[in-house]
Each structure stands twice: as structure tokens, then as C-alpha cells.
Motif scaffolding. Structure first.
Motif, mmCIF file in Angstrom:
data_model
loop_
_atom_site.group_PDB
_atom_site.id
_atom_site.type_symbol
_atom_site.label_atom_id
_atom_site.label_comp_id
_atom_site.label_asym_id
_atom_site.label_seq_id
_atom_site.Cartn_x
_atom_site.Cartn_y
_atom_site.Cartn_z
ATOM 1 N N ALA A 29 0.826 -1.210 0.000
ATOM 2 C CA ALA A 29 0.000 0.000 0.000
ATOM 3 C C ALA A 29 0.860 1.259 0.000
ATOM 4 N N THR A 74 -7.807 -4.125 4.256
ATOM 5 C CA THR A 74 -7.334 -3.336 3.116
ATOM 6 C C THR A 74 -8.498 -2.726 2.352
ATOM 7 N N ASP A 79 -7.213 1.148 2.092
ATOM 8 C CA ASP A 79 -7.285 1.802 0.785
ATOM 9 C C ASP A 79 -8.164 3.049 0.814
#
Length: 302
Positions: A29, A74, A79
Motif C-alpha cells: 500500500a 485493506t 485503501d
């Protein structure tokens, strides 16, 4: 890495060789945020980091269980936060499962590396309670609660008055370990905790609160993910991180300070100038500008 006969979690199956303590998702990420320029730990900025600590810790089945928690975290939290760091964070059971899976891994790994359990037997109690929760044998995490602090809760004043904190490090740094938090006043109040910092998310597991029940009114509240009450962490510009958490984070980040013996100030400026070439609307660019304004510095083009 010392070989193990069985998985640290299930104690049944043999471990695979490349189990992660901190999940690889955070490296992926952050690298994406830097537009694939690679992720570098602040303690060794010259070296590109391909993965977090790995070893023969967990079996394939337990790794898949962790993977499900990581995919949910995530998709629902990490995100979206990198897309918009003003979003509301809502606590769900999957957030607690993910946080516990990471904090338990850090604690279990630490116990295999040192004689902490001889000095602090309650570490074993926390490890057993959390492992039972992850395996579905315990309905909750008991007295060893889990907390969350976000990087956006660290105020400008808190960062400027600290010795080592910056916006960039708070957003993109990773760290793990066991430490204590302290508030110095009439009494030295402290909690023994395990922590896992995954970019902007700082998860903290309570191992022991000294003077518990006697001095709770003197402690600033933390965001408790294990509460039975609905949890919702809104973006409040007036909110600030608890003072003992700020002090703890400052100690953690002290290992990443820029020391002349391995990183000259000129090298830091060159690195910042390189990273400042990111797209104008990137979070990194915005945070870099905030750091420069706070510390009255600018990158050079040497």
C-alpha cells in the motif's frame, strides 16, 4: 531464524518458511502511494524494503485465516483512508479481528525471541487470551483490550514539540514491539503495551495497566475497539492523540532519527527532492509540504 516444529497459532501443523509478522499489505500500500518508487524504512532509507519480517511462524491454513482478515482491512479501511484521510472509521468485528491478529503475532514473535515471559508473566496470559480469541475458543479478548490511534489525530503542536515525529513518518512509517506508556504527574502512571504501526493505523494492545481502577480518571481515554458499544471514529479537527500515546510514538520514531553518522542532512534533502517529484495531488506531496512548513525547511536540488 530458529526452526519451529509447529505453527505458533494452531500448535498443530508445520509452519511454512515465509510467514509474515506485520502483513505485507502495508508495504504494498505504501509503495503504491509513492507511485511504485519503492518503500523504505526510515532507519535505512538507502535500502528498498521488499517485505516485512518473515520466518517459519505459521502454517498454511492459519496464514489463509490471517489473509482473510487482511483483505477485509485493506478493502474497508486502508485503501479508503489513503484515498481520503478525512473518512469516518467505524469499528466492526473484522477490524478487531485484524488488529488482534497483528498484535498477537507481534507478541507471540517477541516471546520466542526473549525471556520476557520470565520477567512479565502477564504477557503469556495476553498471548493465550488473544490466541484463543483468534481460534474462536474465547468469546472476547478479556482484560487485554485493543486500541486504535490514527496519524491524523497527532496535532501540529504535538508534532512540533516532539523530538522525532513528522507527518511523513506518521503516515508511512511501520513499526512493531513491546513498550510502556507513561504520564508523569503526581504519580508515574503507565501501561505495558504491544504495538503495531501500519502506516496511518497505530494498533495498541494492553498487556497490563498498573494501578488499574485507582487512577483511571487521570488517564486520557483511548479508542477502544473491544468495547461492546458502537464505535465510530469521526474526523474531528479539534481532536488530538492522548499525550501518553504521543510520547510513546516519539520514542518509537527516535530509532528513525536522521543521524550524521549514516545519513547526512544533504542526503535527506536529496531524497526529499526526489520524492517531491510525485504527482501534485498525492498525499505524500501534501504531507511533505506540511512538514517543510512546520520545520521551516525545503528540499534542495543538489
Amino acid at each position: 531464524m530458529k526452526s519451529r516444529a509447529t505453527c505458533l497459532l494452531c500448535h498443530r501443523n508445520p509452519p511454512i518458511e515465509n510467514s509474515h509478522i506485520l502483513p505485507k499489505l502495508i508495504v504494498t500500500a505504501i509503495s503504491k502511494q509513492l507511485e511504485d518508487r519503492g518503500f523504505r524504512e526510515m532507519s535505512s532509507m538507502k535500502l528498498r524494503v521488499e517485505r516485512t519480517l518473515v520466518g517459519p511462524f505459521f502454517c498454511r491454513c492459519c496464514e489463509k485465516k490471517f489473509g482473510r482478515f487482511e483483505d477485509d482491512f485493506t478493502r474497508i479501511y486502508l485503501d479508503p483512508y489513503f484515498d481520503n484521510d478525512q473518512i469516518t472509521i467505524e469499528s466492526q468485528s473484522l477490524l478487531l479481528l485484524f488488529a488482534m491478529s497483528v498484535l498477537w503475532r507481534v507478541l507471540a514473535y517477541t516471546l520466542t525471541q526473549d525471556s520476557y515471559s520470565d520477567k512479565f508473566p502477564y504477557l503469556l496470559q495476553a498471548e493465550e487470551q488473544w490466541r484463543g480469541y483468534l481460534e474462536g475458543k474465547n468469546k472476547d479478548v478479556g482484560t487485554h483490550k485493543c486500541y486504535l490511534v490514527l496519524d491524523r489525530e497527532f496535532t501540529k503542536d504535538q508534532i512540533q514539540s516532539s523530538a522525532h515525529l513528522t507527518r511523513i513518518d506518521l503516515r508511512y512509517g511501520i513499526a512493531q514491539g513491546i513498550t510502556s506508556t507513561q504520564i508523569w504527574g503526581a504519580l508515574a502512571l503507565s501501561r505495558h503495551v504491544v504495538y503495531a504501526k501500519l502506516g496511518p493505523f497505530l494498533f495498541i494492545g494492553e498487556l497490563k495497566e498498573f494501578f488499574k481502577g485507582q487512577t483511571d480518571h487521570l488517564l486520557e481515554p483511548w479508542h477502544d475497539l473491544t468495547s461492546t458499544e458502537p464505535f465510530c471514529l469521526l474526523h474531528d479537527p479539534a481532536a488530538s492523540a492522548p499525550k501518553d500515546i504521543v510520547a510513546m510514538a516519539d520514542r518509537i520514531f527516535s530509532q528513525w532519527q536522521w543521524r550524521d553518522d549514516y545519513m547526512k542532512p544533504e542526503r535527506r534533502n536529496k531524497l526529499q527532492a526526489t520524492l517531491s517529484a510525485l504527482s501534485e495531488d498525492s498525499q505524500f506531496k501534501r504531507l511533505l509540504k506540511e512538514d517543510m512548513a512546520m520545520f521551516n525547511s525545503s528540499p534542495t536540488n543538489e
